[in-house]
Design a protein around this motif. Structure first.
Motif, PDB file in Angstrom:
ATOM      1  N   PRO A   1     -25.344 -29.499  54.759  1.00  0.00           N
ATOM      2  CA  PRO A   1     -26.151 -30.387  53.918  1.00  0.00           C
ATOM      3  C   PRO A   1     -25.341 -31.214  52.918  1.00  0.00           C
ATOM      4  O   PRO A   1     -25.791 -32.261  52.490  1.00  0.00           O
ATOM      5  N   HIS A   2     -24.120 -30.736  52.573  1.00  0.00           N
ATOM      6  CA  HIS A   2     -23.349 -31.463  51.566  1.00  0.00           C
ATOM      7  C   HIS A   2     -22.464 -32.537  52.172  1.00  0.00           C
ATOM      8  O   HIS A   2     -21.809 -33.269  51.449  1.00  0.00           O
TER       9      HIS A   2
ATOM     10  N   TYR B   1     -27.465 -38.491  54.592  1.00  0.00           N
ATOM     11  CA  TYR B   1     -27.261 -37.044  54.561  1.00  0.00           C
ATOM     12  C   TYR B   1     -28.319 -36.362  55.426  1.00  0.00           C
ATOM     13  O   TYR B   1     -29.400 -36.922  55.631  1.00  0.00           O
TER      14      TYR B   1
ATOM     15  N   ASP C   1     -30.573 -34.129  55.045  1.00  0.00           N
ATOM     16  CA  ASP C   1     -31.959 -33.974  54.577  1.00  0.00           C
ATOM     17  C   ASP C   1     -32.743 -35.283  54.578  1.00  0.00           C
ATOM     18  O   ASP C   1     -33.933 -35.293  54.317  1.00  0.00           O
ATOM     19  N   GLN C   2     -32.071 -36.390  54.867  1.00  0.00           N
ATOM     20  CA  GLN C   2     -32.791 -37.662  54.936  1.00  0.00           C
ATOM     21  C   GLN C   2     -33.265 -37.968  56.351  1.00  0.00           C
ATOM     22  O   GLN C   2     -33.857 -39.006  56.592  1.00  0.00           O
TER      23      GLN C   2
END
Ligand SMILES: Nc1ncnc2c1ncn2[C@@H]1O[C@H](COP(=O)(O)OP(=O)(O)O)[C@@H](O)[C@H]1O
Ligand SMILES: [Mg+2]
Lengths: 347, 309
Positions: free
Chosen positions: A126-127, A168, A170-171
């Motif tokens: 995620p990062h 990213y 989560d998008q």
């Protein structure tokens, strides 16, 4: 003198056993002697039999599907191929080389260059941006930055996500995330893909899209693929061959046709009973001996049932089955109707 | 038969604990004094470096440098808080003790991070080490902080340097704990994915595990900063100078003015220091996809230079 290349499979798995627990060695001996099954091993040795005596091979460029219910040992098998876990007994060969014989550096090279892996729950970091996720395998190999970026972008292009590099995880939607997972596995252009239920977490429609796209991509790039699923329909669609697992054992391995038409165990036949055989029946299975009337349209022995059906709807009364020269048999409309009837009865 | 021994046994039967404590202390100080003095040397060096820097610089320069630094590592709002916070500290007449406290604080936190982070990482890798470290941390966190002032005095003496050591001792446990916890809690499949793509254990730790454990680790850093500030009052009992001493003197002389100056100074210092340290924990994404040196004053300067070329 020309050298004779020995026939070699991309992946060879021979008599693989994986038993979890402190007393795995004792449990292995007992299980090999047939003294304990999965439940018994848990009771007597507090050991879980994950994989029991599994053997299979995947030829270069082939897609082998391993199909089984949850807990049957599919993930455990696939993790052995790149040695994320180590066998209790048995061997895994990649292009003839035993993975247990590799030193840590060789193993990392195998993982980074030769094998790409896709995970059920995507497992994107995620990062990291999408491009950095995809390029990780190259970053690990210390590929120059510019080259990393270019490879990541071309891999994303292939899965239809060009232009998403700087977003990213989560998008992105679930389907898009798994495309990224696929791009990540293919970025380093490995020869082998390991896919552990890659589409199981997706909605049916998105799953179908991804299946179709993967098959198309797979035909272009011809990568050896070990594909895991718990869904028989998916296995039938994706696999050149299918291996069916139950309680850590492989019950039967074969083409989709042979699995459906000739199940070898009760378990497999129960499993495939919900699948219509009609798509897989060919002329040779329903023809009767004898010569057809002259003028009857001719078909080869491997012609699938839907094509034969079409001939009848176009007005044929009888079909002649030949191998080009010699007569093999004939098919009447009654033969076809019987086949349909049998299929309807078995479900 | 004398029943009192059974009814009130502890009136006559006691372990000679105080004697043991004294004897072991004497043994330690007489045999290992040079060892404990050797520990002091690097701490003293670091503390002097920071303290002299702060002492010798003009007040307005310090305010400007700190404000720019806060802007660089964190963001504009932190810079504004730092700017007005430092001015407030000056206005309430706490500048000099605040600089001393600040030097002790920076040194203590730097040492805590330098020891605590690697130790936390090690604990998360090796279960055996964690099994050893864990009870020690429990002990360090439950023992009342006044209790270990005495051995510290005996082993290290009094003053600012022992003050830093006792502060590290008090403030380091949560950092070790939370670093270990954060790393152990990283999603297993994300770690496995790193392995599957051929990462070395170090690469996996550095690029995947530490970034994913970052929020938990930063909570640990925050706790360490806060506990260091709490310790500044207690440490003033072993003659550590700074804001803590103002509070201590205020308490002992019932001087409300002095106590509140010290207290307010500590609060202001806490806010500034915490905001800046949290800035170190920002990710590239938090910074609007810019690196640490591409934002703030340096980023501004770079932009200017690029325009001229
Ligand atoms: N690390 C482990 N420790 C103990 N048992 C495990 C472990 N991993 C898997 N198992 C067991 O092995 C069996 C097969 O698991 P798995 O390979 O994950 O199945 P599948 O992927 O087919 O759902 C299950 O009974 C599971 O509980
Ligand atoms: Mg699984």
């Amino acid at each position: 003198m020309t050298e004779i290349m020995p026939h070699q499979n991309a992946i060879d798995c021979q008599n693989l056993w994986k038993i979890f627990g402190a007393r795995a060695d004792e449990a292995l001996v007992a299980a090999k002697n047939g003294e304990v099954d999965k439940d018994e091993a848990l009771k007597r040795f507090s050991c879980v039999i994950g994989v029991a005596d599994a053997s299979f091979s995947v030829a270069e460029g082939e897609i082998l599907c391993i199909m089984g219910l949850s807990g049957s040992g599919k993930s455990t098998i696939i993790r052995h191929v790149n040695r994320l876990i180590e066998p209790t007994d048995g061997q895994i060969l990649i292009e003839g080389r035993d993975v247990m014989g590799l030193n840590p550096k060789e193993l990392r090279q195998l993982r980074a260059r030769k094998i790409g892996m896709v995970f059920q729950h995507m497992a994107l970091w995620p990062h990291k941006s999408i491009a950095d996720n995809v390029a990780f395998g190259l970053e690990v190999q210390k590929t120059p930055k510019g080259q990393q970026r270019a490879a990541a972008e071309s891999a994303l292009e292939k899965v239809g996500l060009g232009g998403w590099s700087d977003r990213y995880p989560d998008q992105l939607s679930g389907g898009m995330q798994q495309r990224v997972g696929l791009a990540r596995a293919m970025a380093a252009d490995p020869d082998i893909l390991l896919m552990d239920e890659p589409f199981s977490a997706l909605d049916p429609l998105i799953r179908k899209d991804l299946q179709d796209e993967f098959l198309k991509l797979s035909r272009e790039v011809k990568k050896t693929t070990l594909f895991i699923t718990h869904d028989l329909d998916e296995a039938m669609k994706m696999g050149d061959r299918i291996a069916i697992m139950k309680d850590g054992r492989i019950d039967q391995t074969g083409t989709p046709e042979s699995i459906v038409l000739r199940p070898e165990t009760d378990y497999v036949s129960r499993f495939v009973s919900s699948i219509s055989t009609l798509k897989y029946i060919s002329a040779s299975e329903i023809m009767t001996p004898g010569k057809a009337k002259s003028g009857a349209p001719e078909f080869g022995a491997s012609t699938p049932l839907p094509v034969l059906l079409a001939a009848f709807t176009e007005g044929a009364e009888e079909l002649a089955i030949t191998d080009g020269e010699t007569h093999l048999g004939r098919i009447s409309s009654t033969d076809i109707l019987q086949a349909v009837q049998t299929d309807l009865k078995r479900v | 038969m004398d029943w009192s021994v059974i009814l009130d046994p502890f009136a006559s039967v006691q372990l000679p604990l105080s004697q043991w404590a004294n004897e072991s202390m004497t043994w330690l100080t007489s045999n290992y004094r040079s060892f404990f003095q050797a520990i002091k040397a690097p701490v003293k060096w670091a503390l002097d470096l920071v303290e002299d820097g702060l002492r010798d610089s003009p007040q307005s320069i310090i305010i400007i440098v700190f404000t720019l630094f806060a802007w660089q590592v964190a963001n504009r709002s932190t810079a504004i808080i730092t700017f007005f916070g430092l001015i407030a500290i000056g206005l309430i007449g706490a500048w000099d003790p605040a600089m001393t406290s600040f030097a002790v604080l920076v040194t203590a936190v730097a040492i805590s991070v330098a020891i605590g982070l690697p130790l936390g990482v090690l604990c998360s890798r090796v279960n055996f080490i964690w099994a050893l470290v864990r009870p020690v941390l429990d002990f360090m966190q439950t023992i009342p902080s006044f209790t270990y002032l005495v051995p510290v005095i005996l082993l290290f003496g009094i003053g600012n340097v022992p003050g830093v050591i006792v502060t590290v001792f008090f403030a380091i446990p949560p950092l070790i704990r939370l670093t270990n916890l954060g790393l152990r809690e990283v999603r297993a499949d994300l770690v496995e994915a790193a392995d599957a793509f051929g990462a070395t254990p170090f690469k996996r730790l550095w690029s995947i595990e530490i970034p994913l454990a970052r929020p938990t680790i930063m909570t640990g850093v925050n706790q360490t900063v806060m506990l260091s500030l709490v310790m500044s009052v207690i440490a003033s009992m072993i003659s550590v100078a700074g804001l803590g001493r103002l509070v201590l003197v205020g308490i002992s002389q019932l001087d409300l003015a002095r106590a509140s100056i010290g207290g307010l100074g500590i609060v202001l210092l806490a806010i500034i220091f915490d905001r800046i340290t949290q800035g170190f924990g920002f990710t590239r994404r938090d910074r609007g996809d810019r690196g640490l040196w591409e934002q703030g004053p340096m980023g501004w300067l770079r932009g200017k230079l690029r325009h001229q070329n």
